[in-house]
Design a protein around this motif. Structure first.
Motif, PDB file in Angstrom:
ATOM      1  N   LYS A   1      64.302  47.928  49.533  1.00 44.98           N
ATOM      2  CA  LYS A   1      65.504  47.492  48.819  1.00 44.98           C
ATOM      3  C   LYS A   1      66.753  48.161  49.395  1.00 44.98           C
ATOM      4  O   LYS A   1      67.804  47.526  49.539  1.00 44.98           O
ATOM      5  CB  LYS A   1      65.363  47.823  47.336  1.00 44.98           C
ATOM      6  CG  LYS A   1      66.477  47.263  46.461  1.00 44.98           C
ATOM      7  CD  LYS A   1      66.218  47.553  44.992  1.00 44.98           C
ATOM      8  CE  LYS A   1      67.334  46.967  44.126  1.00 44.98           C
ATOM      9  NZ  LYS A   1      67.100  47.253  42.688  1.00 44.98           N
TER      10      LYS A   1
ATOM     11  N   THR B   1      63.320  42.195  53.171  1.00 53.40           N
ATOM     12  CA  THR B   1      62.509  41.388  52.261  1.00 53.40           C
ATOM     13  C   THR B   1      61.040  41.361  52.667  1.00 53.40           C
ATOM     14  O   THR B   1      60.687  41.635  53.820  1.00 53.40           O
ATOM     15  CB  THR B   1      63.029  39.935  52.230  1.00 53.40           C
ATOM     16  OG1 THR B   1      62.819  39.340  53.516  1.00 53.40           O
ATOM     17  CG2 THR B   1      64.511  39.905  51.886  1.00 53.40           C
ATOM     18  N   LEU B   2      60.212  40.981  51.713  1.00 53.10           N
ATOM     19  CA  LEU B   2      58.780  40.834  51.984  1.00 53.10           C
ATOM     20  C   LEU B   2      58.533  39.712  52.997  1.00 53.10           C
ATOM     21  O   LEU B   2      57.619  39.795  53.822  1.00 53.10           O
ATOM     22  CB  LEU B   2      58.022  40.543  50.692  1.00 53.10           C
ATOM     23  CG  LEU B   2      57.717  41.750  49.797  1.00 53.10           C
ATOM     24  CD1 LEU B   2      57.180  41.284  48.451  1.00 53.10           C
ATOM     25  CD2 LEU B   2      56.707  42.668  50.478  1.00 53.10           C
TER      26      LEU B   2
ATOM     27  N   GLU C   1      58.680  49.573  47.885  1.00 53.54           N
ATOM     28  CA  GLU C   1      59.732  48.616  47.538  1.00 53.54           C
ATOM     29  C   GLU C   1      61.117  49.262  47.528  1.00 53.54           C
ATOM     30  O   GLU C   1      62.108  48.630  47.900  1.00 53.54           O
ATOM     31  CB  GLU C   1      59.453  48.002  46.165  1.00 53.54           C
ATOM     32  CG  GLU C   1      58.186  47.173  46.071  1.00 53.54           C
ATOM     33  CD  GLU C   1      56.967  48.013  45.704  1.00 53.54           C
ATOM     34  OE1 GLU C   1      57.084  49.259  45.696  1.00 53.54           O
ATOM     35  OE2 GLU C   1      55.904  47.419  45.454  1.00 53.54           O
TER      36      GLU C   1
END
Length: 235
Positions: free
Chosen positions: A109, A114-115, A105
């Motif tokens: 970031k 984004t996922l 993550e």
């Protein structure tokens, strides 16, 4: 000079300038772009646009700016080839987003990645579950490279111990009613053999649109004024 004629001439010069710049800078600049490539394309596009319609600025000044930018881009690319440090600075490094099946993550970031976008790029690679992925990284040009977990890898002929001789490339023999003599010569195919094959099919050279010797040594022929292809050899 008439302003309309001036714009036409400057537009032609701008087009030719960006064309020759692309040839000099190479295919990378016009393919999948890194951040550096993006800056180069936007800058050159802006300069050439001004060259085309900024009539209040003398063309020679804009062309000088254009030449300077092309030179700077070329030198940056040259330094990247010669120095690993320079290449890292100019193009950047790939960023790992999945390692050992775990999503990183913090790295995502930092990139504002984004996922949702990760899942979208995985789906474009026919991967519909992150759980199938062992390792994934975002390349400098924004594309995602993925290594699946062993259990989800596609089975290959090698895995099944099925081996086959290397398949050769098809050979173009005729195009638009002309025999491609260089192709015949490079592949040790005689013109007489080709003519005899055409004769077997009651064809003349002029009637043939396209002739191809396929990977499995079968002759494919397409003729004028006929939506049906002539049959392949079954020798």
């Amino acid at each position: 000079m008439n302003p309309y004629v001036d714009v036409i001439i400057r537009s032609i010069i701008a087009f030719l300038s960006i064309f020759f710049a692309a040839r000099i800078l190479g295919k990378q600049t016009v393919s999948r772009m890194t951040i550096f490539d993006f800056i180069a394309v936007v800058t050159l596009g802006s300069v050439t646009a001004n060259l085309a319609f900024a009539l209040e600025v003398k063309a020679r000044y804009i062309f000088l700016v254009f030449f300077i930018f092309v030179l700077l881009i070329y030198l940056s690319a040259f330094l990247s080839l010669k120095s690993k440090r320079a290449r890292k600075y100019v193009a950047g490094d790939p960023t790992v987003v999945i390692e050992n099946g775990k999503i990183l993550e913090h790295n995502m970031k930092k990139m504002r990645y984004t996922l949702d976008y990760l899942n979208q790029q995985l789906r474009q690679k026919d991967i519909f579950s992150i759980d199938d992925v062992d390792y994934a990284l975002v390349e400098n040009n924004g594309l995602l490279s993925v290594k699946k977990k062993e259990a989800h890898l596609t089975v290959t002929r090698k895995d099944l111990h099925i081996f086959k001789e290397e398949v050769k490339l098809p050979i173009e023999l005729m195009m638009d009613g002309e025999i491609l003599l260089n192709n015949l010569k490079e592949n040790d195919i005689s013109k007489e053999w080709l003519l005899s094959e055409l004769k077997k099919r009651n064809l003349t050279i002029e009637r043939v649109v396209y002739a191809l010797l396929t990977s499995n040594n079968k002759l494919y022929i397409d003729i004028h004024d006929d939506k049906l292809h002539s049959p392949m050899d079954v020798e």
